[in-house]
Design a protein around this motif. Structure first.
Motif, PDB file in Angstrom:
ATOM      1  N   GLY A  92     -62.962   0.095  82.875  1.00 33.83           N
ATOM      2  CA  GLY A  92     -62.875   1.462  82.368  1.00 33.83           C
ATOM      3  C   GLY A  92     -64.022   2.342  82.820  1.00 33.83           C
ATOM      4  O   GLY A  92     -64.419   3.268  82.110  1.00 33.83           O
ATOM      5  N   GLU A  93     -64.565   2.060  84.009  1.00 33.61           N
ATOM      6  CA  GLU A  93     -65.733   2.793  84.490  1.00 33.61           C
ATOM      7  C   GLU A  93     -65.425   3.763  85.626  1.00 33.61           C
ATOM      8  O   GLU A  93     -66.227   4.651  85.909  1.00 33.61           O
ATOM      9  CB  GLU A  93     -66.802   1.796  84.962  1.00 33.61           C
ATOM     10  N   SER A  94     -64.299   3.591  86.297  1.00 31.54           N
ATOM     11  CA  SER A  94     -64.005   4.446  87.446  1.00 31.54           C
ATOM     12  C   SER A  94     -63.561   5.834  86.989  1.00 31.54           C
ATOM     13  O   SER A  94     -63.126   6.027  85.848  1.00 31.54           O
ATOM     14  CB  SER A  94     -62.911   3.815  88.310  1.00 31.54           C
ATOM     15  N   LEU A  95     -63.660   6.790  87.901  1.00 33.32           N
ATOM     16  CA  LEU A  95     -63.235   8.154  87.571  1.00 33.32           C
ATOM     17  C   LEU A  95     -61.726   8.248  87.408  1.00 33.32           C
ATOM     18  O   LEU A  95     -61.218   9.088  86.668  1.00 33.32           O
ATOM     19  CB  LEU A  95     -63.709   9.120  88.666  1.00 33.32           C
ATOM     20  N   GLY A  96     -60.984   7.373  88.110  1.00 32.86           N
ATOM     21  CA  GLY A  96     -59.530   7.467  88.069  1.00 32.86           C
ATOM     22  C   GLY A  96     -58.907   7.028  86.768  1.00 32.86           C
ATOM     23  O   GLY A  96     -57.751   7.354  86.495  1.00 32.86           O
ATOM     24  N   CYS A  97     -59.649   6.291  85.924  1.00 25.67           N
ATOM     25  CA  CYS A  97     -59.053   5.784  84.682  1.00 25.67           C
ATOM     26  C   CYS A  97     -59.307   6.704  83.505  1.00 25.67           C
ATOM     27  O   CYS A  97     -58.977   6.362  82.370  1.00 25.67           O
ATOM     28  CB  CYS A  97     -59.587   4.384  84.376  1.00 25.67           C
ATOM     29  N   ARG A  98     -59.898   7.854  83.733  1.00 28.74           N
ATOM     30  CA  ARG A  98     -60.199   8.758  82.618  1.00 28.74           C
ATOM     31  C   ARG A  98     -59.925  10.202  83.019  1.00 28.74           C
ATOM     32  O   ARG A  98     -59.888  10.541  84.199  1.00 28.74           O
ATOM     33  CB  ARG A  98     -61.643   8.593  82.172  1.00 28.74           C
ATOM     34  N   THR A  99     -59.763  11.038  82.018  1.00 29.17           N
ATOM     35  CA  THR A  99     -59.500  12.451  82.277  1.00 29.17           C
ATOM     36  C   THR A  99     -59.848  13.269  81.043  1.00 29.17           C
ATOM     37  O   THR A  99     -59.928  12.742  79.927  1.00 29.17           O
ATOM     38  CB  THR A  99     -58.024  12.678  82.648  1.00 29.17           C
ATOM     39  N   VAL A 100     -60.058  14.542  81.264  1.00 27.61           N
ATOM     40  CA  VAL A 100     -60.260  15.505  80.173  1.00 27.61           C
ATOM     41  C   VAL A 100     -59.079  16.454  80.178  1.00 27.61           C
ATOM     42  O   VAL A 100     -58.734  17.017  81.221  1.00 27.61           O
ATOM     43  CB  VAL A 100     -61.571  16.302  80.358  1.00 27.61           C
ATOM     44  N   VAL A 101     -58.440  16.613  79.033  1.00 27.95           N
ATOM     45  CA  VAL A 101     -57.340  17.569  78.924  1.00 27.95           C
ATOM     46  C   VAL A 101     -57.812  18.716  78.044  1.00 27.95           C
ATOM     47  O   VAL A 101     -58.233  18.510  76.908  1.00 27.95           O
ATOM     48  CB  VAL A 101     -56.059  16.900  78.367  1.00 27.95           C
ATOM     49  N   LEU A 102     -57.795  19.889  78.596  1.00 25.38           N
ATOM     50  CA  LEU A 102     -58.291  21.068  77.891  1.00 25.38           C
ATOM     51  C   LEU A 102     -57.184  21.698  77.059  1.00 25.38           C
ATOM     52  O   LEU A 102     -56.063  21.878  77.545  1.00 25.38           O
ATOM     53  CB  LEU A 102     -58.843  22.090  78.893  1.00 25.38           C
ATOM     54  N   TYR A 103     -57.515  22.013  75.824  1.00 23.78           N
ATOM     55  CA  TYR A 103     -56.533  22.689  74.977  1.00 23.78           C
ATOM     56  C   TYR A 103     -56.480  24.166  75.343  1.00 23.78           C
ATOM     57  O   TYR A 103     -57.506  24.833  75.461  1.00 23.78           O
ATOM     58  CB  TYR A 103     -56.888  22.549  73.499  1.00 23.78           C
ATOM     59  N   ARG A 104     -55.278  24.641  75.548  1.00 24.23           N
ATOM     60  CA  ARG A 104     -55.080  26.050  75.859  1.00 24.23           C
ATOM     61  C   ARG A 104     -54.391  26.732  74.683  1.00 24.23           C
ATOM     62  O   ARG A 104     -53.315  26.314  74.268  1.00 24.23           O
ATOM     63  CB  ARG A 104     -54.220  26.208  77.117  1.00 24.23           C
ATOM     64  N   ARG A 105     -55.042  27.750  74.163  1.00 26.19           N
ATOM     65  CA  ARG A 105     -54.435  28.464  73.039  1.00 26.19           C
ATOM     66  C   ARG A 105     -53.136  29.107  73.495  1.00 26.19           C
ATOM     67  O   ARG A 105     -53.055  29.710  74.570  1.00 26.19           O
ATOM     68  CB  ARG A 105     -55.394  29.542  72.522  1.00 26.19           C
ATOM     69  N   LYS A 106     -52.128  28.953  72.676  1.00 27.76           N
ATOM     70  CA  LYS A 106     -50.819  29.495  73.029  1.00 27.76           C
ATOM     71  C   LYS A 106     -50.851  31.016  73.116  1.00 27.76           C
ATOM     72  O   LYS A 106     -51.595  31.683  72.394  1.00 27.76           O
ATOM     73  CB  LYS A 106     -49.769  29.087  71.989  1.00 27.76           C
ATOM     74  N   THR A 107     -50.053  31.540  74.015  1.00 25.37           N
ATOM     75  CA  THR A 107     -49.819  32.976  74.074  1.00 25.37           C
ATOM     76  C   THR A 107     -48.666  33.308  73.122  1.00 25.37           C
ATOM     77  O   THR A 107     -47.562  32.792  73.281  1.00 25.37           O
ATOM     78  CB  THR A 107     -49.456  33.419  75.501  1.00 25.37           C
ATOM     79  N   THR A 108     -48.952  34.126  72.142  1.00 25.72           N
ATOM     80  CA  THR A 108     -47.925  34.523  71.170  1.00 25.72           C
ATOM     81  C   THR A 108     -47.220  35.790  71.663  1.00 25.72           C
ATOM     82  O   THR A 108     -47.877  36.791  71.962  1.00 25.72           O
ATOM     83  CB  THR A 108     -48.535  34.778  69.785  1.00 25.72           C
TER      84      THR A 108
END
Length: 302
Positions: A180-196
């Motif tokens: 679990g140390e490589s860059l390929g096994c992890r990611t950041v998912v950014l929350y995007r506020r919905k457009t109303t």
């Protein structure tokens, strides 16, 4: 002849030479060309141990895994010094190409699967990459379930998520986990506020409503409006989904300014009274970025 005789194994795997043909009128020897080598089964622990040592000497993980026989070799005294190297051959590599998308109520996680790995552990945190697997912040999923249904983190918070995916394999009674140390096994998912996007409908016609104007007002700029469908349903109940009525208007690709009204006029077919209207996103995946709200639900009817 003994099975583990070196001379026998070498001669058995040699290419076949001249053989006698069946008895027939013009019987004579003939040559079998391109005859594959005979892969005789290795049945004794001594045979497997010899192959295992050769594979370890060559540093060949695949050959080590092929030679390993848990039932007949695990308790051999000669094997104990080799166990760490054998275990390292079975140790899974890190997962590759982890990707995630935040849809508001859930997060979809994807990665590249490996046919040698049957289980995966998905771990996440809202602060930083997780270093421990905590209850409620991890999920075990089989490769079969992943390939059929995908992987989702349900009831996600409206925050950024740091996700790490581990590969898991079995080695005897042990469970081997990828580093679990490589860059390929992890990611950041950014929350995007919905457009109303708030919408309203005005109907036109003196005795019978023949035209209507659908007006959209977004709370953020929209460079390209995803396809939206206005659905009409007979009766007093609002349409529950896009297949719950008739499409009377569709829009897509428009550029909308923040807090500015954008209207489109459309003709009404001969709809009975009462009829209720509701606006939907044509693609359900757009629901992670957009929310459609009526300004006055009571006016969405004729």
């Amino acid at each position: 002849m003994k099975q583990n005789s070196k001379a026998y194994l070498e001669s058995a795997n040699a290419d076949v030479g001249w053989l006698e043909s069946p008895v027939e009128e013009f019987a004579k020897p003939y040559l079998l060309k391109d005859t594959p080598k005979l892969d005789l089964p290795v049945t004794t622990p001594a045979d497997r141990l010899a192959i295992l040592k050769t594979a370890i000497k060559r540093n060949d993980d695949k050959a080590i895994m092929a030679a390993w026989d848990e039932v007949h070799m695990a308790d051999l005294p000669e094997v104990r010094p080799l166990m760490l190297r054998v275990q390292r051959a079975f140790q899974p590599n890190d997962v590759e190409n982890v990707d995630a998308v935040h849809y508001g109520s859930f997060i979809r996680v994807r990665w590249k699967t490996n046919r040698m790995v049957n289980r995966y552990l998905v771990s996440w945190s809202t602060g930083n990459y997780p270093t421990d697997v905590l209850p409620g912040y991890s999920k075990m999923i089989s490769r079969h379930d992943y390939e059929r249904f995908g992987c989702r983190i349900e009831n996600s918070l409206r925050q950024n998520y740091f996700i790490r995916v581990y590969a898991i394999t079995d080695f005897g009674r042990q469970e081997l986990v990828s580093p679990g140390e490589s860059l390929g096994c992890r990611t950041v998912v950014l929350y995007r506020r919905k457009t109303t996007i708030r919408y309203s409908i005005r109907f036109r016609g003196l005795f019978r409503k023949t035209h209507a104007i659908l007006t959209l007002i977004p709370d953020k700029p929209v460079d390209c409006l995803p396809e939206v469908l206005l659905i009409a349903r007979d009766g007093e109940l609002l349409p529950a989904h896009v297949r719950n009525g008739e499409v009377v208007c569709r829009m897509a690709g428009e550029r909308l300014k923040e807090h500015a009204a954008y209207g489109i006029q459309f003709r009404l077919t001969e709809l009975p009274s009462p009829t209720r209207f509701r606006l939907f996103l044509a693609n359900p995946e757009d629901a992670g970025d957009y929310e459609l709200l009526p300004t006055a639900a009571g006016k969405l009817r004729i």
